[in-house]
Design a protein around this motif. Sequence first.
Motif, short mmCIF file in Angstrom:
data_model
loop_
_atom_site.label_atom_id
_atom_site.label_comp_id
_atom_site.label_asym_id
_atom_site.label_seq_id
_atom_site.Cartn_x
_atom_site.Cartn_y
_atom_site.Cartn_z
N SER A 182 0.84 -1.20 0.00
CA SER A 182 0.00 0.00 0.00
C SER A 182 0.87 1.25 0.00
O SER A 182 2.07 1.20 0.27
CB SER A 182 -0.93 -0.01 1.21
N ILE A 183 0.23 2.37 -0.30
CA ILE A 183 0.94 3.65 -0.29
C ILE A 183 0.91 4.18 1.14
O ILE A 183 -0.17 4.32 1.73
CB ILE A 183 0.28 4.64 -1.27
N GLN A 184 2.07 4.38 1.71
CA GLN A 184 2.14 4.79 3.11
C GLN A 184 3.17 5.89 3.30
O GLN A 184 4.04 6.09 2.45
CB GLN A 184 2.53 3.59 4.01
N ARG A 185 3.05 6.56 4.45
CA ARG A 185 3.94 7.66 4.76
C ARG A 185 5.10 7.15 5.63
O ARG A 185 4.90 6.31 6.49
CB ARG A 185 3.14 8.72 5.54
N ILE A 186 6.29 7.65 5.39
CA ILE A 186 7.43 7.38 6.27
C ILE A 186 7.18 8.19 7.54
O ILE A 186 7.22 9.42 7.50
CB ILE A 186 8.76 7.83 5.61
N ARG A 187 6.89 7.52 8.63
CA ARG A 187 6.54 8.27 9.85
C ARG A 187 7.75 8.85 10.55
O ARG A 187 7.70 9.93 11.11
CB ARG A 187 5.76 7.36 10.81
N SER A 188 8.84 8.06 10.55
CA SER A 188 10.07 8.60 11.14
C SER A 188 11.28 7.87 10.58
O SER A 188 11.15 6.78 10.02
CB SER A 188 10.02 8.48 12.67
N THR A 207 -3.03 6.66 -9.38
CA THR A 207 -3.46 7.73 -8.47
C THR A 207 -2.76 7.54 -7.13
O THR A 207 -2.81 6.45 -6.56
CB THR A 207 -4.98 7.66 -8.26
N ILE A 208 -2.10 8.58 -6.67
CA ILE A 208 -1.35 8.48 -5.43
C ILE A 208 -2.21 8.96 -4.27
O ILE A 208 -2.55 10.13 -4.17
CB ILE A 208 -0.05 9.32 -5.51
N GLU A 209 -2.55 8.03 -3.39
CA GLU A 209 -3.40 8.37 -2.27
C GLU A 209 -2.92 7.55 -1.07
O GLU A 209 -2.78 6.32 -1.18
CB GLU A 209 -4.84 7.99 -2.62
N GLU A 210 -2.67 8.22 0.03
CA GLU A 210 -2.17 7.51 1.22
C GLU A 210 -3.13 6.40 1.62
O GLU A 210 -4.34 6.61 1.67
CB GLU A 210 -1.99 8.50 2.38
N GLY A 211 -2.60 5.22 1.89
CA GLY A 211 -3.43 4.10 2.32
C GLY A 211 -3.93 3.23 1.18
O GLY A 211 -4.41 2.12 1.40
N ALA A 212 -3.81 3.72 -0.05
CA ALA A 212 -4.34 2.97 -1.20
C ALA A 212 -3.67 1.60 -1.31
O ALA A 212 -2.46 1.46 -1.15
CB ALA A 212 -4.16 3.76 -2.48
N ASP A 213 -4.49 0.61 -1.59
CA ASP A 213 -4.02 -0.77 -1.73
C ASP A 213 -3.46 -0.96 -3.14
O ASP A 213 -4.20 -0.79 -4.11
CB ASP A 213 -5.21 -1.71 -1.48
#
Length: 325
Positions: free
Chosen positions: A6-12, A95-101
């Motif tokens: 999935s599309i995810q954010r680098i948290r730290s 399409t780039i969307e956070e959380g997208a599978d």
Amino acid sequence: MRKLASIQRIRSLAPIPGADAIEKATVLGWQLVVKRAEFQVDELCVYIEIDSLLPEREPFEFLRSRSFRIRTVKLRGQVSQGICFPLSVLPQGTTIEEGADVTALLGIVKYEPPIPLSLSGIVKGSFPCFIPKTDETRVQVLGDLLQQYAGQECYITEKLDGSSATFYLRDEAFGVCSRNLELVEDAGNGFWKMARQLDLESKLKSLGKNLALQGELTGEGIQGNKLQLKGQQWFCFGIYFIDEARYASFDEWIALTEQLALPRVPVLDSAYLLEADIDSLLEKAQRRSVLAGARAEGIVIRVKQAGEHVSFKAINNEFLLHYGE
Ligand code: AMP
Ligand code: MN
């Protein structure tokens, strides 16, 4: 449905002591090693979980020697689970969307350990639609749910590493299923043998209810029999009331398994107040099996409150590293 990729954010991002070329990233509740300066904090990336089987093509060729499977590894003392790719790994125009599978988009599937021949049996049909398949979400992907249930009373059972078995009675018809399929009765099949050995058809009929028993078949010939059990054994981890379309509560599960004299997965704590902290839960999962001296696969935690079926697993990282999963 679990999102393997999935599309995810680098948290730290944090340095790893003694390592210059790599650093530690946190994505969702996972920690993994990435190349230093490859990503920035808050940047979006494609995160692929352990248990994923990647397609045999670029840009995954470098994983050929690891059979294209994403496993837990330890690098410079840092446990690393999963893998991050830049968004450019996605087909153009995605399409780039956070959380997208993006699991299907990338052609990724879940690695399933092969079912041993003695258990595969003769297929009768697909898994019955009136019973949920067994599955457990990983604690690392629960997100807000963990906060939401913090402090609630839960019970913890030991997770056994075997093969999922469901036995049911519905309108007088008795059925036996593996993880994904229903099986024809066959004296050579391990699931059916266990059903007959435990006399499950008569036991279920004695209740006069449409009901499914779900549990783990484990022992000789299954998943390397890591606990070195004698023969094969089955341990119930759940009961489902088919007509009411709900799982038995903790008390109902205990009462029914007592009444029918059925073995249960070991209960490690029956009044655990949920800590909303992934590290504490992973620490709890790092343990030896109560059935044998070997490493336990992990734990399964379930909220006790009636009417809720909140259940998830924390896998023992030592187990994953030791067995290369
Ligand atoms: P996994 O084996 O990683 O796919 O995790 C989910 C599976 O764990 C379930 O489908 C069950 O077959 C199995 N399992 C083993 N022990 C337990 C337990 N104590 N509670 C629930 N599921 C369990
Ligand atoms: Mn399993």
